[in-house]
Design a protein around this motif. Structure first.
Motif, mmCIF file in Angstrom:
data_model
loop_
_atom_site.group_PDB
_atom_site.id
_atom_site.type_symbol
_atom_site.label_atom_id
_atom_site.label_comp_id
_atom_site.label_asym_id
_atom_site.label_seq_id
_atom_site.Cartn_x
_atom_site.Cartn_y
_atom_site.Cartn_z
ATOM 1 N N GLU A 88 -42.708 -14.756 -51.495
ATOM 2 C CA GLU A 88 -43.834 -14.281 -50.672
ATOM 3 C C GLU A 88 -43.909 -12.762 -50.660
ATOM 4 N N LEU A 89 -42.738 -12.089 -50.603
ATOM 5 C CA LEU A 89 -42.722 -10.625 -50.552
ATOM 6 C C LEU A 89 -43.177 -9.973 -51.861
ATOM 7 N N GLU A 90 -43.279 -10.754 -52.923
ATOM 8 C CA GLU A 90 -43.780 -10.209 -54.181
ATOM 9 C C GLU A 90 -45.261 -9.861 -54.087
ATOM 10 N N SER A 91 -46.007 -10.562 -53.214
ATOM 11 C CA SER A 91 -47.451 -10.331 -53.126
ATOM 12 C C SER A 91 -47.947 -10.032 -51.712
ATOM 13 N N LYS A 92 -47.046 -10.068 -50.717
ATOM 14 C CA LYS A 92 -47.470 -9.850 -49.336
ATOM 15 C C LYS A 92 -46.530 -8.878 -48.641
ATOM 16 N N THR A 93 -47.051 -8.249 -47.606
ATOM 17 C CA THR A 93 -46.213 -7.399 -46.758
ATOM 18 C C THR A 93 -45.498 -8.277 -45.734
ATOM 19 N N VAL A 94 -44.490 -7.719 -45.083
ATOM 20 C CA VAL A 94 -43.775 -8.463 -44.047
ATOM 21 C C VAL A 94 -44.744 -8.880 -42.945
ATOM 22 N N GLU A 95 -45.615 -7.963 -42.505
ATOM 23 C CA GLU A 95 -46.537 -8.322 -41.423
ATOM 24 C C GLU A 95 -47.534 -9.403 -41.840
#
Length: 181
Positions: A88-95
């Motif tokens: 998920e962190l490959e394409s999205k920010t933590v928030e």
């Protein structure tokens, strides 16, 4: 759009693109910060003096996992979600991940102190504190002088006074991640 509103003295005092900047202004006027989705992000004084630790599921960073990834995984597990955080962190920010999987509104709080996030901890929301580029801990409680956190590298529960925690976070620009419901 995506503006954090600061209210104080019965009026709208400012709009900010960053939640952390809005909190800094609200602190100056004993005000409140409202998110773009109308959730309270911060409110001066509306919390108990100490908050007993709440339990996130026991966790520690797995082999090949950064402590930030472990912290996001733990917060999502607290909300009953299990996902591949690394992917998920490959394409999205933590928030964005927190918004997508907690049923709440994810937020990045940059430039805040550990004392500033007590409002969220008081609402039983685990707060991720960034301690390096991909290193983090999860804040789970506080008292009058210190914050309680889970050290993601070992899973140990630790306490630090607010100043020591803030010092630990300086390299990240004093950045926290949380969500509001």
């Amino acid at each position: 759009e995506n503006q954090y509103a600061v209210y104080g003295y019965g009026d709208l005092l400012g709009l900010y693109g960053e939640a952390g900047a809005a909190i800094q202004h609200a602190k100056e006027v004993s005000g409140i910060v409202i998110s773009p989705k109308q959730n309270y992000v911060w409110e001066d004084g509306n919390r108990v003096a100490w908050y007993r630790n709440f339990e996130v599921p026991k966790f520690a960073a797995r082999s090949g996992e950064t402590t930030l990834e472990a912290c996001v995984r733990a917060v999502l597990a607290y909300e009953g979600q299990e996902i591949d955080v690394k992917a998920e962190l490959e394409s999205k920010t933590v928030e964005q991940i927190l918004s997508d999987y907690t049923g709440g509104e994810g937020v990045r709080l940059k430039g805040c102190s550990s004392a500033d996030v007590r409002y969220l901890i008081d609402k039983a929301i685990p707060v991720i504190a960034l301690t390096g580029s991909n290193e983090a801990v999860v804040l789970v409680g506080y008292d009058a002088v210190s914050v309680t956190y889970v050290e993601a590298s070992s899973g140990a529960i630790r306490m630090k006074n607010f100043d020591a925690m803030d010092q630990m976070m300086r390299t990240s620009g004093s950045t926290f991640f949380a969500y509001m419901k």
